[in-house]
Scaffold this motif. Structure first.
Motif, short mmCIF file in Angstrom:
data_model
loop_
_atom_site.label_atom_id
_atom_site.label_comp_id
_atom_site.label_asym_id
_atom_site.label_seq_id
_atom_site.Cartn_x
_atom_site.Cartn_y
_atom_site.Cartn_z
N ARG A 83 5.65 2.11 7.77
CA ARG A 83 4.43 2.91 7.65
C ARG A 83 3.73 2.58 6.34
O ARG A 83 4.36 2.37 5.30
CB ARG A 83 4.77 4.40 7.72
CG ARG A 83 5.42 4.78 9.04
CD ARG A 83 5.69 6.26 9.13
NE ARG A 83 4.47 7.03 9.32
CZ ARG A 83 3.86 7.19 10.49
NH1 ARG A 83 4.35 6.61 11.56
NH2 ARG A 83 2.79 7.92 10.60
N ASP A 85 -0.33 3.16 4.06
CA ASP A 85 -1.52 4.00 4.00
C ASP A 85 -2.78 3.20 4.34
O ASP A 85 -3.88 3.59 4.00
CB ASP A 85 -1.65 4.64 2.61
CG ASP A 85 -2.07 3.65 1.53
OD1 ASP A 85 -1.98 2.43 1.77
OD2 ASP A 85 -2.50 4.10 0.45
N THR A 138 -1.31 4.80 8.32
CA THR A 138 -1.50 6.24 8.27
C THR A 138 -2.79 6.63 7.54
O THR A 138 -3.03 7.81 7.32
CB THR A 138 -0.32 6.93 7.59
OG1 THR A 138 -0.21 6.45 6.24
CG2 THR A 138 0.98 6.65 8.32
#
Length: 300
Positions: A83, A85, A138
């Motif tokens: 994951r 950003d 994300t």
């Protein structure tokens, strides 16, 4: 004004052009890179977006191997992505509409009305959902449709996100793959513009390598001529190189030329992308190199 660093740039242009449903020129390792999950709802545009963000086509596009390439891009489609950003900005006029049109045609051939059950994973913004899920991003996720002004607006959105410190990395995907219905729609306001399939992928990151300034406006008269132009402005005398004109509808090719030009700039040189809509609206982005050029190639 925004500061940023520009990462690798790649273009995938499959062909055949002008709205054919079958794309024989798709990369031969396409499904090896992206897998086949969800193919009922993934049209060629979505598949190419996934292919580019997962690292496919770097050799064909002549792009540098991106340092930002995430674990799932090298591990293959079976691995869960790490994951990040990252922000995903997809700039497209027609997006995933080929999948929607295909479902409508199939329903009509079977003599039945469509049901909402056919569409949950085939909306016009589903390409960004597929990309976000596969990359583990994300940050912000958006699909920009500003017609012929799309590349400027999409870049503005990506750099705004970096400036607001909502993400460290922005991934730009700009272009179109045309269904027959999209070609007919494009001809309504720009009948002379060709519809060549292609998608450009680029990284923008926090940094001070470049600055970007944007301008938006409208003219009283409809615009005639090329939809987009790309040009270089010299550092010392301010002399403009002859603009390179892009009359085609798809913004992927002007975007690739503009970003390649930006990467080749010497300090204080500028690259300018101007976009004009047939109705007179226009948008411009001017990128200036702040730091020493790390490449020796020059284009345009």
């Amino acid at each position: 004004m925004f500061e940023f660093t520009l990462g690798p740039v790649a273009l995938c242009a499959p062909g055949p052009a002008a709205g054919q449903d079958e794309h024989e020129g798709l990369p031969p390792d396409l499904h090896e890179v992206i897998g086949t999950a969800g193919d009922r709802f993934r049209d060629a545009f979505t598949r190419i977006c996934l292919y580019l963000v997962l690292g496919g086509g770097e050799a064909e596009a002549g792009a540098e191997a991106p340092a930002e390439r995430t674990a799932e891009a090298t591990a293959g489609p079976a691995e869960a992505p790490a994951r990040t950003d990252d922000t995903i900005v997809i700039g497209t006029e027609y997006g995933n509409t080929a999948a929607l049109a295909g479902l409508q045609r199939a329903a009509a051939e079977k003599g039945r009305l469509l049901s909402a059950q056919y569409f949950p994973n085939a909306t016009s913004s589903s390409a960004s959902a597929f990309v976000n899920i596969r990359t583990g991003a994300t940050g912000r996720s958006m699909t920009i449709n500003a017609g012929t002004l799309t590349p400027v607006v999409a870049l503005w959105q990506a750099l705004s996100t970096l400036h607001q410190e909502r993400s460290d990395v922005g991934r730009l995907l700009i272009g179109d793959v045309y269904a027959p219905e999209a070609v007919a729609d494009a001809a309504l306001d720009a009948p002379d513009a060709t519809c060549r399939d292609g998608v450009t992928h680029a990284f923008v990151r926090k940094g001070a390598e470049f600055t970007a300034e944007f301008a938006f406006g409208a003219a009283d008269e409809p615009h005639e001529g090329a939809l987009r132009t790309v040009r270089r402005i010299g550092a010392t005398d301010g002399t403009d190189a002859t603009p390179v004109a892009f009359a085609e509808r798809n913004s992927a090719f002007a975007t690739r030329a503009f970003l390649d030009l930006a990467r080749s700039l010497a300090p204080a040189e500028r690259a300018v992308l101007e976009c004009h809509a047939p109705d007179g609206r226009h948008a411009t982005v001017t990128v200036t190199r702040q730091q020493a050029n790390s490449t020796s190639g020059r284009s345009l």
